[in-house]
Design a protein around this motif. Sequence first.
Motif, PDB file in Angstrom:
ATOM      1  N   HIS A   1     -18.036  39.923  71.558  1.00  0.00           N
ATOM      2  CA  HIS A   1     -17.247  41.118  71.819  1.00  0.00           C
ATOM      3  C   HIS A   1     -16.132  40.799  72.813  1.00  0.00           C
ATOM      4  O   HIS A   1     -16.216  39.831  73.564  1.00  0.00           O
ATOM      5  CB  HIS A   1     -18.148  42.227  72.372  1.00  0.00           C
ATOM      6  N   HIS A   2     -15.102  41.622  72.807  1.00  0.00           N
ATOM      7  CA  HIS A   2     -13.942  41.394  73.673  1.00  0.00           C
ATOM      8  C   HIS A   2     -13.567  42.659  74.428  1.00  0.00           C
ATOM      9  O   HIS A   2     -13.654  43.761  73.888  1.00  0.00           O
ATOM     10  CB  HIS A   2     -12.735  40.943  72.832  1.00  0.00           C
ATOM     11  N   LEU A   3     -13.133  42.467  75.668  1.00  0.00           N
ATOM     12  CA  LEU A   3     -12.544  43.528  76.475  1.00  0.00           C
ATOM     13  C   LEU A   3     -11.050  43.238  76.518  1.00  0.00           C
ATOM     14  O   LEU A   3     -10.652  42.127  76.863  1.00  0.00           O
ATOM     15  CB  LEU A   3     -13.113  43.520  77.895  1.00  0.00           C
ATOM     16  N   VAL A   4     -10.234  44.200  76.140  1.00  0.00           N
ATOM     17  CA  VAL A   4      -8.787  44.000  76.064  1.00  0.00           C
ATOM     18  C   VAL A   4      -8.105  44.953  77.033  1.00  0.00           C
ATOM     19  O   VAL A   4      -8.287  46.172  76.931  1.00  0.00           O
ATOM     20  CB  VAL A   4      -8.265  44.258  74.627  1.00  0.00           C
ATOM     21  N   CYS A   5      -7.342  44.397  77.969  1.00  0.00           N
ATOM     22  CA  CYS A   5      -6.612  45.236  78.919  1.00  0.00           C
ATOM     23  C   CYS A   5      -5.380  45.819  78.231  1.00  0.00           C
ATOM     24  O   CYS A   5      -4.541  45.077  77.718  1.00  0.00           O
ATOM     25  CB  CYS A   5      -6.207  44.451  80.164  1.00  0.00           C
ATOM     26  N   SER A   6      -5.296  47.141  78.216  1.00  0.00           N
ATOM     27  CA  SER A   6      -4.177  47.832  77.564  1.00  0.00           C
ATOM     28  C   SER A   6      -2.881  47.689  78.350  1.00  0.00           C
ATOM     29  O   SER A   6      -1.813  47.941  77.819  1.00  0.00           O
ATOM     30  CB  SER A   6      -4.506  49.324  77.399  1.00  0.00           C
TER      31      SER A   6
ATOM     32  N   GLY B   1      -9.140  49.005  77.629  1.00  0.00           N
ATOM     33  CA  GLY B   1      -9.139  49.677  78.924  1.00  0.00           C
ATOM     34  C   GLY B   1      -8.256  48.916  79.892  1.00  0.00           C
ATOM     35  O   GLY B   1      -7.289  48.283  79.483  1.00  0.00           O
ATOM     36  N   LEU B   2      -8.598  48.968  81.194  1.00  0.00           N
ATOM     37  CA  LEU B   2      -7.825  48.281  82.218  1.00  0.00           C
ATOM     38  C   LEU B   2      -8.703  47.242  82.914  1.00  0.00           C
ATOM     39  O   LEU B   2      -9.808  47.554  83.340  1.00  0.00           O
ATOM     40  CB  LEU B   2      -7.302  49.279  83.256  1.00  0.00           C
ATOM     41  N   CYS B   3      -8.159  46.017  83.030  1.00  0.00           N
ATOM     42  CA  CYS B   3      -8.889  44.958  83.730  1.00  0.00           C
ATOM     43  C   CYS B   3      -8.893  45.262  85.228  1.00  0.00           C
ATOM     44  O   CYS B   3      -8.176  46.160  85.694  1.00  0.00           O
ATOM     45  CB  CYS B   3      -8.248  43.589  83.453  1.00  0.00           C
ATOM     46  N   ASP B   4      -9.687  44.534  86.017  1.00  0.00           N
ATOM     47  CA  ASP B   4      -9.812  44.820  87.439  1.00  0.00           C
ATOM     48  C   ASP B   4      -8.478  44.664  88.182  1.00  0.00           C
ATOM     49  O   ASP B   4      -8.167  45.430  89.086  1.00  0.00           O
ATOM     50  CB  ASP B   4     -10.908  43.970  88.090  1.00  0.00           C
TER      51      ASP B   4
END
Length: 151
Positions: free
Chosen positions: A100-105, A142-145
Motif C-alpha cells: 500500500h502507498h501513502l501519497v501526499c496531495s 493526504g498530507l505527509c508530516d
Amino acid sequence: MSNLSLEEIKKLKDDLKQRGYKLTPQRRAILDGLVKNEGKHLTVEEIYDDVKLECPEIGLATVYRTVLLLEEMGIIYRLDLEDGCARYELVHENENHRHHHLVCSNCGKVIEVEGDLLDTLEVNIESKYNFKIMDHSVKFFGLCDECQSEN
C-alpha cells in the motif's frame, strides 16, 4: 557492476528466453536502475535519465518497450498515483499483493506501507461474494508530516 544477483539474472534470462527475448545490456541496465532506485516509484522518463548515465547510447523508446515488457512479465508494477504519470516499482517476491502507498496531495511524496493491512478484509470479501482475489492496490491520499508542519 550489476545490482542483480546471479540467481536473479539467470531467472530473468530464462524468463526472457521463454518469451523469445534476450537479456540485452540495455535491458540489464534498466533492471539495474530499477533495483538501484528501489522505493522511488520512477516514471519511464526518470528511468531513462538514470540509465542514460550508464548506457549513453540507449534511446527513450527502448526504455518504454523494456518497461512494458517487464510489466507484462510481472517483474515490475505500474503504479498510478492519479497525477497523470505512470510510475514503476519492482515486484517483491515475498509479497502476496502489491504493498500500500501513502501519497501526499501537497508535495507528491510517496510512502510505502509495510505489511498487508487487508488480509482479514480480503478473506471476508472472498467468502461473502465467492470471489477469488488475486491482487489489490490501495492508495491513501493526504498530507505527509512535513507538509502538515508547514501548514
